[in-house]
Design a protein around this motif. Structure first.
Motif, mmCIF file in Angstrom:
data_model
loop_
_atom_site.group_PDB
_atom_site.id
_atom_site.type_symbol
_atom_site.label_atom_id
_atom_site.label_comp_id
_atom_site.label_asym_id
_atom_site.label_seq_id
_atom_site.Cartn_x
_atom_site.Cartn_y
_atom_site.Cartn_z
ATOM 1 N N ALA A 1 6.828 85.387 37.878
ATOM 2 C CA ALA A 1 7.531 86.674 37.951
ATOM 3 C C ALA A 1 9.036 86.454 37.987
ATOM 4 C CB ALA A 1 7.070 87.455 39.180
ATOM 5 N N GLY A 2 9.469 85.384 38.656
ATOM 6 C CA GLY A 2 10.888 85.096 38.755
ATOM 7 C C GLY A 2 11.523 84.729 37.430
ATOM 8 N N GLU A 3 10.715 84.368 36.437
ATOM 9 C CA GLU A 3 11.235 84.065 35.108
ATOM 10 C C GLU A 3 11.507 85.331 34.300
ATOM 11 O OE1 GLU A 3 8.390 81.474 33.318
ATOM 12 O OE2 GLU A 3 8.528 79.967 34.918
ATOM 13 N N LEU A 4 11.064 86.472 34.827
ATOM 14 C CA LEU A 4 11.224 87.754 34.145
ATOM 15 C C LEU A 4 12.137 88.661 34.973
ATOM 16 C CD1 LEU A 4 7.457 88.221 33.243
ATOM 17 C CD2 LEU A 4 9.260 87.315 31.762
ATOM 18 N N ASP A 5 12.377 89.866 34.480
ATOM 19 C CA ASP A 5 13.233 90.823 35.185
ATOM 20 C C ASP A 5 12.413 91.636 36.182
ATOM 21 O OD1 ASP A 5 11.818 92.003 33.098
ATOM 22 O OD2 ASP A 5 13.291 93.593 32.810
ATOM 23 N N VAL A 6 11.781 90.943 37.122
ATOM 24 C CA VAL A 6 10.887 91.564 38.094
ATOM 25 C C VAL A 6 11.511 91.468 39.482
ATOM 26 C CG1 VAL A 6 8.618 91.410 39.194
ATOM 27 C CG2 VAL A 6 8.828 91.069 36.724
ATOM 28 N N ASP A 7 11.504 92.589 40.226
ATOM 29 C CA ASP A 7 12.067 92.610 41.570
ATOM 30 C C ASP A 7 11.020 92.422 42.654
ATOM 31 O OD1 ASP A 7 14.756 93.251 40.671
ATOM 32 O OD2 ASP A 7 13.994 95.246 40.219
ATOM 33 N N PHE A 8 9.803 92.907 42.424
ATOM 34 C CA PHE A 8 8.761 92.763 43.439
ATOM 35 C C PHE A 8 7.414 92.509 42.789
ATOM 36 C CE2 PHE A 8 8.910 97.369 42.680
ATOM 37 C CZ PHE A 8 7.562 97.713 42.567
ATOM 38 N N LEU A 9 6.521 91.922 43.566
ATOM 39 C CA LEU A 9 5.194 91.531 43.114
ATOM 40 C C LEU A 9 4.217 91.826 44.242
ATOM 41 C CD1 LEU A 9 3.380 89.821 41.071
ATOM 42 C CD2 LEU A 9 4.093 87.824 42.409
ATOM 43 N N LEU A 10 3.177 92.608 43.960
ATOM 44 C CA LEU A 10 2.184 92.960 44.986
ATOM 45 C C LEU A 10 0.842 92.345 44.623
ATOM 46 C CD1 LEU A 10 3.060 96.677 45.825
ATOM 47 C CD2 LEU A 10 3.928 94.566 46.853
ATOM 48 N N ILE A 11 0.399 91.404 45.461
ATOM 49 C CA ILE A 11 -0.854 90.683 45.270
ATOM 50 C C ILE A 11 -1.998 91.501 45.877
ATOM 51 C CG2 ILE A 11 -2.109 88.557 45.786
ATOM 52 C CD1 ILE A 11 0.279 88.051 43.987
ATOM 53 N N THR A 12 -3.138 91.552 45.171
ATOM 54 C CA THR A 12 -4.283 92.335 45.659
ATOM 55 C C THR A 12 -5.579 91.554 45.429
ATOM 56 O OG1 THR A 12 -4.296 93.469 43.511
ATOM 57 C CG2 THR A 12 -3.216 94.605 45.333
ATOM 58 N N ASP A 13 -5.777 90.500 46.187
ATOM 59 C CA ASP A 13 -7.016 89.742 46.040
ATOM 60 C C ASP A 13 -8.193 90.539 46.604
ATOM 61 O OD1 ASP A 13 -6.567 87.189 44.722
ATOM 62 O OD2 ASP A 13 -5.137 86.820 46.337
ATOM 63 N N HIS A 14 -9.386 90.197 46.117
ATOM 64 C CA HIS A 14 -10.578 90.968 46.452
ATOM 65 C C HIS A 14 -10.987 90.758 47.909
ATOM 66 C CE1 HIS A 14 -11.418 92.330 42.367
ATOM 67 N NE2 HIS A 14 -11.092 91.121 41.955
ATOM 68 N N ASN A 15 -10.935 91.866 48.665
ATOM 69 C CA ASN A 15 -11.483 91.912 50.025
ATOM 70 C C ASN A 15 -10.896 90.866 50.972
ATOM 71 O OD1 ASN A 15 -13.528 94.070 49.563
ATOM 72 N ND2 ASN A 15 -14.331 92.569 48.111
ATOM 73 N N THR A 16 -9.650 90.469 50.733
ATOM 74 C CA THR A 16 -9.014 89.530 51.648
ATOM 75 C C THR A 16 -7.503 89.691 51.618
ATOM 76 O OG1 THR A 16 -8.746 87.193 52.261
ATOM 77 C CG2 THR A 16 -8.920 87.684 49.912
ATOM 78 N N ILE A 17 -6.877 89.514 52.794
ATOM 79 C CA ILE A 17 -5.423 89.402 52.878
ATOM 80 C C ILE A 17 -5.070 88.021 53.436
ATOM 81 C CG2 ILE A 17 -4.968 91.883 53.114
ATOM 82 C CD1 ILE A 17 -4.622 91.319 56.189
ATOM 83 N N GLN A 18 -5.914 87.036 53.107
ATOM 84 C CA GLN A 18 -5.701 85.714 53.677
ATOM 85 C C GLN A 18 -4.337 85.140 53.306
ATOM 86 O OE1 GLN A 18 -7.865 84.367 55.930
ATOM 87 N NE2 GLN A 18 -6.142 82.959 56.279
ATOM 88 N N GLY A 19 -3.863 85.472 52.111
ATOM 89 C CA GLY A 19 -2.528 85.021 51.734
ATOM 90 C C GLY A 19 -1.459 85.520 52.679
ATOM 91 N N LYS A 20 -1.609 86.757 53.140
ATOM 92 C CA LYS A 20 -0.674 87.309 54.128
ATOM 93 C C LYS A 20 -0.829 86.590 55.460
ATOM 94 C CE LYS A 20 0.647 91.708 56.283
ATOM 95 N NZ LYS A 20 0.540 93.193 56.161
ATOM 96 N N LEU A 21 -2.066 86.365 55.875
ATOM 97 C CA LEU A 21 -2.307 85.680 57.138
ATOM 98 C C LEU A 21 -1.815 84.231 57.096
ATOM 99 C CD1 LEU A 21 -5.894 87.046 57.925
ATOM 100 C CD2 LEU A 21 -3.685 87.958 58.662
ATOM 101 N N ASP A 22 -1.729 83.673 55.887
ATOM 102 C CA ASP A 22 -1.200 82.314 55.720
ATOM 103 C C ASP A 22 0.319 82.319 55.503
ATOM 104 O OD1 ASP A 22 -3.712 81.248 55.993
ATOM 105 O OD2 ASP A 22 -4.085 81.022 53.850
#
Length: 351
Positions: free
Chosen positions: A35-56
């Motif tokens: 995403a940082g290689e493009l003109d993107v300001d934010f990225l929202l991750i939505t993995d299936h039935n888990t927010i483990q990335g947030k907890l990590d």
């Protein structure tokens, strides 16, 4: 342009992305780097039935890209997919849809119905995942444009080679029934919209045994964008939690619009209403009085259509447009460029 609208800060981003925490093919840091290689300001991750990335502790700034982590919930029948954000704890799976809608709200979160009218048969390994719980008032918004769903639903034996060679060109518009339902719901309550890419980075076998990665993350990120307008400036020096709160407030309120990046950068688009003394932008309300008008500012000349209460009432072409308003209603704008849908704005209520 109206000064109050001009003073809002604009940010554009990618919503509905899967990582290796579920069925995506890249890690969150690697996806953020893309995403940082493009003109993107934010990225929202939505993995299936888990927010483990947030907890990590993977939320935060990755260079100039702000990464937030939600999840995509579904019921035991794998229907009623829901993109949930600002949740603090993993919601147990499986649960009935109404139950996880309630649990998202109990945690102070919010969410969007994902690919609500999905219907396809071209890839048996990827069945449709439609939304059926329309009688609930516990969902907040709708993902009205899903890049991956549209590409897969339009796939046939005859066109699969062309769609594989030109995947971005094959993304044309949201499903008409989705837009009708969105307008219908907004006639009774505010239901903001987002656009999503549903990125996984999967490899598909369209030519028998020859694999083809149709939508690498970078290609997906060049299609459907969601843009927000906020009153506070966000930079990598802003605490990421504060920055996410600002972003989430705009998405909750519908101070946002959706664009197809393939047709051009829509960052300079603005849509607002004004009367003699006040102004309102997307997601807001304005009292009707004599002289009330809708105004549109575009980065380049295009065709604008005004929709009131779900019905098309006016169409003009240009770069700076003015639409006088004769009566109260729920108004939104569609913009077409090169005869294709480019921008969809959230509603403004004229009361």
């Amino acid at each position: 342009m109206n000064k109050a609208v001009k003073n809002l800060f604009h940010y554009n981003g990618i919503i509905h992305v899967h990582s290796t925490y579920s069925d995506g093919t890249k890690s969150i840091p690697r996806i953020a780097a893309i995403a940082g290689e493009l003109d993107v300001d934010f990225l929202l991750i939505t993995d299936h039935n888990t927010i483990q990335g947030k907890l990590d502790n993977l939320e935060g700034w990755y260079g100039r890209v702000l990464v937030g982590i939600g999840c995509e919930l579904n019921d035991p029948q794998d229907h009623n997919h829901y993109l949930a954000f600002d949740v603090k704890e993993t919601i147990p799976y499986p649960l009935p849809a109404q139950e996880y809608l309630c649990r998202v709200r109990q945690q102070g979160g919010f969410g969007f119905v994902a690919h609500p009218f999905e219907n396809r048969s071209s890839m048996p390994e990827y069945p449709p995942y439609p939304w059926t719980l329309w009688d609930s008032d516990c969902f907040d918004g709708i993902e009205i444009w899903n890049q991956m769903s549209e590409w897969m639903e339009g796939l046939t034996h005859r066109n699969k080679y062309l769609r594989a060679l030109h995947p971005r060109r094959s993304i044309v518009a949201p499903k008409p029934e989705t837009l009708r339902k969105w307008d219908e719901l907004n006639n009774s309550r505010k239901v903001p919209a987002i656009g999503g890419v549903d990125a996984h980075g999967h490899i598909h076998k369209l030519w028998g045994f020859i694999p083809k990665k149709i939508f690498p993350y970078k290609v997906s990120f060049r299609t459907i964008r969601t843009h927000v307008l906020v009153s506070e400036k966000i930079t990598p020096e802003t605490d990421y939690r504060q920055a996410l709160n600002i972003l989430y407030d705009a998405l909750r309120a519908g101070r946002s619009f959706i664009s197809h990046n393939y047709l051009g950068d829509a960052s300079a688009f603005r849509f607002w209403a004004e009367n003699g003394s006040e102004q309102a932008t997307m997601g807001q309300s304005l009292k009707w009085e004599e002289g009330t008008a809708l105004r549109v500012s575009l980065p380049t000349a295009a065709e604008c259509t005004v929709i009131r209460n779900g019905l098309r009432i006016a169409r003009k072409s240009g770069k700076g447009l003015n639409f006088p308003i004769a009566e109260k209603g729920v108004y939104r704008i569609e913009v077409r460029r090169k005869k294709r849908l480019w921008i969809l704005a959230n509603h403004i209520r004229i009361l």
